[in-house]
Design a protein around this motif. Structure first.
Motif, PDB file in Angstrom:
ATOM      1  N   SER A  98      27.980   8.268 -17.502  1.00  0.00           N
ATOM      2  CA  SER A  98      26.860   7.635 -16.800  1.00  0.00           C
ATOM      3  C   SER A  98      27.302   6.424 -15.976  1.00  0.00           C
ATOM      4  CB  SER A  98      25.778   7.213 -17.795  1.00  0.00           C
ATOM      5  OG  SER A  98      26.279   6.274 -18.724  1.00  0.00           O
ATOM      6  N   ILE A  99      28.519   5.958 -16.184  1.00  0.00           N
ATOM      7  CA  ILE A  99      29.038   4.819 -15.425  1.00  0.00           C
ATOM      8  C   ILE A  99      29.615   5.286 -14.089  1.00  0.00           C
ATOM      9  CG2 ILE A  99      29.585   3.514 -17.503  1.00  0.00           C
ATOM     10  CD1 ILE A  99      32.541   4.352 -17.046  1.00  0.00           C
ATOM     11  N   SER A 100      29.872   4.330 -13.202  1.00  0.00           N
ATOM     12  CA  SER A 100      30.648   4.598 -11.999  1.00  0.00           C
ATOM     13  C   SER A 100      32.077   4.150 -12.283  1.00  0.00           C
ATOM     14  CB  SER A 100      30.088   3.819 -10.803  1.00  0.00           C
ATOM     15  OG  SER A 100      31.020   3.824  -9.733  1.00  0.00           O
ATOM     16  N   PRO A 101      33.008   5.070 -12.510  1.00  0.00           N
ATOM     17  CA  PRO A 101      34.391   4.675 -12.807  1.00  0.00           C
ATOM     18  C   PRO A 101      35.000   3.781 -11.737  1.00  0.00           C
ATOM     19  CG  PRO A 101      34.062   6.993 -13.291  1.00  0.00           C
ATOM     20  CD  PRO A 101      32.826   6.532 -12.566  1.00  0.00           C
ATOM     21  N   SER A 102      34.668   4.032 -10.481  1.00  0.00           N
ATOM     22  CA  SER A 102      35.254   3.216  -9.404  1.00  0.00           C
ATOM     23  C   SER A 102      34.775   1.772  -9.480  1.00  0.00           C
ATOM     24  CB  SER A 102      34.922   3.823  -8.038  1.00  0.00           C
ATOM     25  OG  SER A 102      33.518   3.842  -7.806  1.00  0.00           O
ATOM     26  N   GLU A 103      33.519   1.555  -9.861  1.00  0.00           N
ATOM     27  CA  GLU A 103      33.019   0.181 -10.018  1.00  0.00           C
ATOM     28  C   GLU A 103      33.700  -0.508 -11.191  1.00  0.00           C
ATOM     29  OE1 GLU A 103      28.790   0.161 -10.301  1.00  0.00           O
ATOM     30  OE2 GLU A 103      28.479   1.001  -8.284  1.00  0.00           O
ATOM     31  N   VAL A 104      33.900   0.223 -12.280  1.00  0.00           N
ATOM     32  CA  VAL A 104      34.615  -0.329 -13.429  1.00  0.00           C
ATOM     33  C   VAL A 104      36.032  -0.702 -13.027  1.00  0.00           C
ATOM     34  CG1 VAL A 104      35.573   0.217 -15.709  1.00  0.00           C
ATOM     35  CG2 VAL A 104      33.230   0.907 -15.142  1.00  0.00           C
ATOM     36  N   ILE A 105      36.673   0.172 -12.273  1.00  0.00           N
ATOM     37  CA  ILE A 105      38.052  -0.077 -11.846  1.00  0.00           C
ATOM     38  C   ILE A 105      38.136  -1.290 -10.937  1.00  0.00           C
ATOM     39  CG2 ILE A 105      39.830   0.847 -10.286  1.00  0.00           C
ATOM     40  CD1 ILE A 105      39.455   3.520 -11.651  1.00  0.00           C
ATOM     41  N   GLU A 133      36.229  12.946  -9.267  1.00  0.00           N
ATOM     42  CA  GLU A 133      37.511  13.435  -9.763  1.00  0.00           C
ATOM     43  C   GLU A 133      37.811  12.904 -11.163  1.00  0.00           C
ATOM     44  OE1 GLU A 133      39.690  13.882  -5.397  1.00  0.00           O
ATOM     45  OE2 GLU A 133      40.515  12.505  -6.886  1.00  0.00           O
ATOM     46  N   PHE A 134      37.484  11.658 -11.413  1.00  0.00           N
ATOM     47  CA  PHE A 134      37.764  11.087 -12.733  1.00  0.00           C
ATOM     48  C   PHE A 134      36.932  11.773 -13.816  1.00  0.00           C
ATOM     49  CE2 PHE A 134      36.953   8.118 -16.200  1.00  0.00           C
ATOM     50  CZ  PHE A 134      38.241   7.775 -16.576  1.00  0.00           C
ATOM     51  N   LYS A 135      35.655  11.992 -13.544  1.00  0.00           N
ATOM     52  CA  LYS A 135      34.805  12.641 -14.537  1.00  0.00           C
ATOM     53  C   LYS A 135      35.240  14.082 -14.768  1.00  0.00           C
ATOM     54  CE  LYS A 135      30.862   9.585 -13.725  1.00  0.00           C
ATOM     55  NZ  LYS A 135      29.470   9.442 -13.256  1.00  0.00           N
ATOM     56  N   ALA A 136      35.677  14.752 -13.706  1.00  0.00           N
ATOM     57  CA  ALA A 136      36.220  16.098 -13.865  1.00  0.00           C
ATOM     58  C   ALA A 136      37.490  16.073 -14.703  1.00  0.00           C
ATOM     59  CB  ALA A 136      36.499  16.718 -12.496  1.00  0.00           C
ATOM     60  N   THR A 137      38.302  15.040 -14.516  1.00  0.00           N
ATOM     61  CA  THR A 137      39.528  14.889 -15.292  1.00  0.00           C
ATOM     62  C   THR A 137      39.222  14.730 -16.770  1.00  0.00           C
ATOM     63  OG1 THR A 137      40.810  13.942 -13.463  1.00  0.00           O
ATOM     64  CG2 THR A 137      41.516  13.377 -15.692  1.00  0.00           C
ATOM     65  N   VAL A 138      38.234  13.911 -17.095  1.00  0.00           N
ATOM     66  CA  VAL A 138      37.849  13.713 -18.493  1.00  0.00           C
ATOM     67  C   VAL A 138      37.407  15.036 -19.104  1.00  0.00           C
ATOM     68  CG1 VAL A 138      36.168  12.607 -20.026  1.00  0.00           C
ATOM     69  CG2 VAL A 138      37.257  11.285 -18.201  1.00  0.00           C
ATOM     70  N   LEU A 139      36.623  15.804 -18.366  1.00  0.00           N
ATOM     71  CA  LEU A 139      36.158  17.090 -18.853  1.00  0.00           C
ATOM     72  C   LEU A 139      37.310  18.073 -19.049  1.00  0.00           C
ATOM     73  CD1 LEU A 139      32.933  17.498 -16.711  1.00  0.00           C
ATOM     74  CD2 LEU A 139      33.008  17.498 -19.210  1.00  0.00           C
ATOM     75  N   ASN A 140      38.267  18.035 -18.144  1.00  0.00           N
ATOM     76  CA  ASN A 140      39.400  18.951 -18.224  1.00  0.00           C
ATOM     77  C   ASN A 140      40.364  18.583 -19.341  1.00  0.00           C
ATOM     78  OD1 ASN A 140      39.018  20.881 -16.172  1.00  0.00           O
ATOM     79  ND2 ASN A 140      39.553  19.376 -14.621  1.00  0.00           N
ATOM     80  N   ALA A 141      40.666  17.306 -19.477  1.00  0.00           N
ATOM     81  CA  ALA A 141      41.754  16.869 -20.348  1.00  0.00           C
ATOM     82  C   ALA A 141      41.368  16.759 -21.810  1.00  0.00           C
ATOM     83  CB  ALA A 141      42.300  15.524 -19.849  1.00  0.00           C
ATOM     84  N   LEU A 142      40.157  16.295 -22.096  1.00  0.00           N
ATOM     85  CA  LEU A 142      39.768  16.046 -23.477  1.00  0.00           C
ATOM     86  C   LEU A 142      39.191  17.300 -24.127  1.00  0.00           C
ATOM     87  CD1 LEU A 142      40.150  13.185 -22.377  1.00  0.00           C
ATOM     88  CD2 LEU A 142      38.135  12.480 -23.678  1.00  0.00           C
TER      89      LEU A 142
END
Length: 296
Positions: free
Chosen positions: A76-83, A114-123
């Motif tokens: 639910s967060i924006s990873p880019s804003e966190v970064i 891309e980051f959220k897709a990565t989390v879904l793919n990797a974990l």
């Protein structure tokens, strides 16, 4: 099996994984270790030269401010804003106007997908649903996003992971000697004291203080010094490298030693802030341990 463009619908972007590395050792021809789609490094190329210059000037590891997943809100967060917030805490250009990490808003949005897709793919799905989202933890350890910044020609101690760890080198590469075919049992690495419970209903736990993290790490290191005098001869250390934008997933109990070369590395990590260090004498019987603690 569904293979779908992450920029179209990241929730459906799922690629098949190999079996657990602890059950299916990789071959000796591995040079680039990532199993997952890389992130588009062009999304943060605007200030890359300045960041590279800063990396080369570093003499020790530094970390950014943390973003704790105490709400289980990784989707639910924006990873880019966190970064961007974490990046500004690094003071890459002290006394000057803070740099923007991403090129523009379009690049930020692309990274979020891309980051959220990565989390879904990797974990693994069960871990993601029941622990990361359900509890904001992994193997009882609280999880956070953070920048881990490594100077040139730096190597970590040989260590195991008490929790899952997702690493993406955003600038600079990362190299490692990975123990394929053997892991430590998660129960050995689990947190021994419960997390503090918050008053807020929307939070899952109170993020630990720096002192508490240090105490947990010290306790784990002391435990492993007693319980893991030797890793025996099972498995083999293999060399892997990860270029900018590639994704490294370390399962709970996995063992490796990672290091940088001449450039240093800006790593985006999802972790607890803890490595469980192992004594170098414990792996003398394992194939491939030559020069393990003096990477070149």
């Amino acid at each position: 099996e569904v293979h779908q463009d992450p920029l179209t619908h990241p929730i459906m972007h799922k690629v098949p994984q190999r079996q657990s590395l602890s059950k299916k050792p990789w071959g000796e021809d591995i040079s680039h270790g990532s199993l997952f789609p890389s992130l588009n490094v062009n999304n943060w190329k605007c200030n890359k030269p300045q960041i590279e210059q800063w990396l080369k000037s570093l003499k020790e590891v530094t970390t950014s401010d943390s973003f704790w997943l105490d709400k289980g809100d990784i989707f639910s967060i924006s990873p880019s804003e966190v970064i961007q917030t974490m990046f500004q805490s690094l003071s890459v250009t002290p006394g000057e106007t803070p740099l923007h990490f991403f090129n523009n808003s379009e690049a930020s949005k692309a990274f979020d997908l891309e980051f959220k897709a990565t989390v879904l793919n990797a974990l693994p799905a069960k871990v993601l649903l029941e622990e990361v989202v359900g509890k904001g933890t992994s193997n009882s350890h609280p999880l956070k996003m953070q920048f881990l910044v490594c100077p040139p020609n730096f190597n970590f101690k040989l260590h195991s992971h008490p929790n899952l760890e997702l690493i993406i080198p955003l600038i600079g590469g990362l190299w490692e000697k990975y123990l394929s075919g053997a892991t430590l049992h998660p129960s050995l690495l689990a947190r021994k004291s419960p997390l503090s419970v918050p008053d807020e209903e929307d939070k899952l736990y109170i993020p630990p203080s720096g002192r508490e993290i240090a105490e947990v790490k010290e306790s784990l290191n002391a435990l492993l010094a007693v319980k893991v005098a030797s890793l025996g001869s099972k498995g083999k250390f293999i060399d892997r490298s990860f270029e900018e934008g590639q994704v490294l997933y370390n399962e709970v109990g996995s063992i490796h030693q990672s290091y940088t070369k001449d450039q240093g590395s800006l790593l985006l990590v999802l972790w607890s802030g803890i490595h469980a260090d192992l004594d170098c004498d414990c792996c003398t019987g394992i194939a491939g341990n030559e020069n393990l603690f003096l990477p070149s």
